[in-house]
Write a protein that holds these residues in place. Structure first.
Motif, PDB file in Angstrom:
ATOM      1  N   THR A 110       0.514  -0.825   0.470  1.00 39.22           N
ATOM      2  CA  THR A 110       0.076  -0.465  -0.188  1.00 39.22           C
ATOM      3  C   THR A 110       0.647   1.312   0.177  1.00 39.22           C
ATOM      4  O   THR A 110       1.527   1.137   0.326  1.00 39.22           O
ATOM      5  CB  THR A 110      -1.104   0.211   0.846  1.00 39.22           C
ATOM      6  OG1 THR A 110      -0.381   0.185   2.609  1.00 39.22           O
ATOM      7  CG2 THR A 110      -1.643  -1.144   1.214  1.00 39.22           C
ATOM      8  N   THR A 135      -7.173   4.369  -4.751  1.00 39.80           N
ATOM      9  CA  THR A 135      -8.140   3.967  -4.427  1.00 39.80           C
ATOM     10  C   THR A 135      -8.525   4.780  -3.899  1.00 39.80           C
ATOM     11  O   THR A 135      -9.379   5.568  -3.444  1.00 39.80           O
ATOM     12  CB  THR A 135      -7.462   3.058  -2.772  1.00 39.80           C
ATOM     13  OG1 THR A 135      -6.810   3.557  -2.024  1.00 39.80           O
ATOM     14  CG2 THR A 135      -7.158   1.192  -2.894  1.00 39.80           C
ATOM     15  N   GLU A 136      -8.064   5.832  -3.636  1.00 37.28           N
ATOM     16  CA  GLU A 136      -8.269   7.787  -3.530  1.00 37.28           C
ATOM     17  C   GLU A 136      -7.661   9.006  -4.068  1.00 37.28           C
ATOM     18  O   GLU A 136      -5.893   8.342  -4.375  1.00 37.28           O
ATOM     19  CB  GLU A 136      -7.931   7.873  -1.701  1.00 37.28           C
ATOM     20  CG  GLU A 136      -9.073   7.207  -1.039  1.00 37.28           C
ATOM     21  CD  GLU A 136      -8.427   7.189   0.461  1.00 37.28           C
ATOM     22  OE1 GLU A 136      -8.629   8.866   0.746  1.00 37.28           O
ATOM     23  OE2 GLU A 136      -8.746   6.751   1.191  1.00 37.28           O
ATOM     24  N   ALA A 152      -9.141   7.786  -8.472  1.00 32.34           N
ATOM     25  CA  ALA A 152      -9.442   6.087  -7.768  1.00 32.34           C
ATOM     26  C   ALA A 152     -10.443   5.252  -9.025  1.00 32.34           C
ATOM     27  O   ALA A 152     -11.923   5.826  -9.244  1.00 32.34           O
ATOM     28  CB  ALA A 152     -10.734   6.790  -6.877  1.00 32.34           C
ATOM     29  N   GLY A 153     -10.060   4.233  -8.473  1.00 39.49           N
ATOM     30  CA  GLY A 153     -10.939   2.385  -9.136  1.00 39.49           C
ATOM     31  C   GLY A 153     -10.155   2.452 -10.147  1.00 39.49           C
ATOM     32  O   GLY A 153     -10.524   1.436 -11.086  1.00 39.49           O
ATOM     33  N   HIS A 155      -6.710   1.826 -13.414  1.00 41.75           N
ATOM     34  CA  HIS A 155      -5.501   0.788 -12.604  1.00 41.75           C
ATOM     35  C   HIS A 155      -4.389   0.790 -13.361  1.00 41.75           C
ATOM     36  O   HIS A 155      -4.892   1.269 -15.502  1.00 41.75           O
ATOM     37  CB  HIS A 155      -5.620  -0.730 -12.843  1.00 41.75           C
ATOM     38  CG  HIS A 155      -6.234  -1.888 -13.927  1.00 41.75           C
ATOM     39  ND1 HIS A 155      -7.804  -1.457 -14.481  1.00 41.75           N
ATOM     40  CD2 HIS A 155      -5.485  -2.562 -14.701  1.00 41.75           C
ATOM     41  CE1 HIS A 155      -7.968  -2.204 -15.349  1.00 41.75           C
ATOM     42  NE2 HIS A 155      -6.443  -2.660 -15.408  1.00 41.75           N
ATOM     43  N   ARG A 175      -3.567   7.565  -2.540  1.00 38.24           N
ATOM     44  CA  ARG A 175      -3.492   6.436  -2.144  1.00 38.24           C
ATOM     45  C   ARG A 175      -3.709   4.946  -2.774  1.00 38.24           C
ATOM     46  O   ARG A 175      -4.667   5.417  -4.100  1.00 38.24           O
ATOM     47  CB  ARG A 175      -4.514   5.860  -0.611  1.00 38.24           C
ATOM     48  CG  ARG A 175      -4.265   6.923   0.830  1.00 38.24           C
ATOM     49  CD  ARG A 175      -5.186   6.088   2.195  1.00 38.24           C
ATOM     50  NE  ARG A 175      -5.442   7.353   3.210  1.00 38.24           N
ATOM     51  CZ  ARG A 175      -4.496   7.986   3.101  1.00 38.24           C
ATOM     52  NH1 ARG A 175      -3.197   7.423   2.964  1.00 38.24           N
ATOM     53  NH2 ARG A 175      -4.095   9.174   4.035  1.00 38.24           N
ATOM     54  N   PHE A 176      -3.069   4.239  -2.555  1.00 36.34           N
ATOM     55  CA  PHE A 176      -2.707   3.099  -4.097  1.00 36.34           C
ATOM     56  C   PHE A 176      -2.055   1.896  -3.524  1.00 36.34           C
ATOM     57  O   PHE A 176      -1.590   1.682  -2.494  1.00 36.34           O
ATOM     58  CB  PHE A 176      -2.162   3.609  -5.373  1.00 36.34           C
ATOM     59  CG  PHE A 176      -0.754   3.877  -5.607  1.00 36.34           C
ATOM     60  CD1 PHE A 176       0.367   2.649  -6.127  1.00 36.34           C
ATOM     61  CD2 PHE A 176      -0.683   5.458  -4.929  1.00 36.34           C
ATOM     62  CE1 PHE A 176       1.503   3.512  -5.873  1.00 36.34           C
ATOM     63  CE2 PHE A 176       0.906   5.409  -4.972  1.00 36.34           C
ATOM     64  CZ  PHE A 176       1.605   4.415  -5.495  1.00 36.34           C
TER      65      PHE A 176
END
Length: 182
Positions: A110, A135-136, A152-153, A155, A175-176
């Motif tokens: 993370t 993620t954020e 976010a979401g 990839h 954040r990822f």
């Protein structure tokens, strides 16, 4: 969100294609995979919602990978985006986003970067790959072979055997999740 019926069609055609390439009958493949012939017939017809472990068994019996069975024949392994499992409720779903070759090691990380923060990486040895899922916030992944701007979401999957960096161009932390494979 991808459609779960798409993956059934992909599995059907991919299983049939691999089976025929190996010269196996449906009965022969069913025995080799340890599943019933009726289940295999339904899988090849796109009518069976086979379990993930059942797909693993078929992949092994076909000398293929799980990814080779579930992805669209035209989709790159780095951008699969297929529903591979659904639960009893609409919120319960597993989506296979991408895949990278692995043979020696896999790491799960993370990460968080504050606004304006940057991380510059040196190339990994040949054969190493990274899979990033934000993620954020917003993340910029710059590589020798291109760049990915992710929210976010979203990839990306790429070879890390090149110079690359992570940057947070936004006003809030990013954040990822980072998976590293070799």
């Amino acid at each position: 969100m991808p459609n779960s019926s798409d993956v059934l069609a992909h599995v059907a055609s991919n299983v049939r294609r691999h089976r025929l390439a190996l010269g196996l009958s449906q009965e022969g493949l069913a025995a080799r995979a340890g599943i019933s012939r009726r289940t295999l017939i339904n899988v090849e017809a796109g009518e069976a919602n086979i379990s993930l472990s059942g797909l693993d068994q078929l992949a092994e019996a076909l000398d293929a990978t799980f990814v080779e069975l579930v992805k669209s024949p035209t989709a790159p392994a780095t951008d699969i985006d297929e529903v591979a499992w659904r639960g009893a409720t609409e919120e319960s779903v597993a989506v296979l986003l991408g895949s990278a070759p692995a043979g020696r090691e896999a790491q799960l990380w993370t990460w968080a970067l504050g606004p304006g923060e940057r991380y510059d990486a040196q190339p990994d040895p040949d054969g190493w790959h990274e899979m990033i899922l934000v993620t954020e916030g917003q993340l910029l992944v710059e590589r020798e072979d291109g760049r990915s701007e992710l929210g976010a979401g979203q990839h990306c999957v790429y070879s890390s055997a090149q110079r690359y960096s992570y940057a947070n161009p936004g006003p809030v932390p990013v954040r990822f999740v980072r998976a590293v494979t070799s």
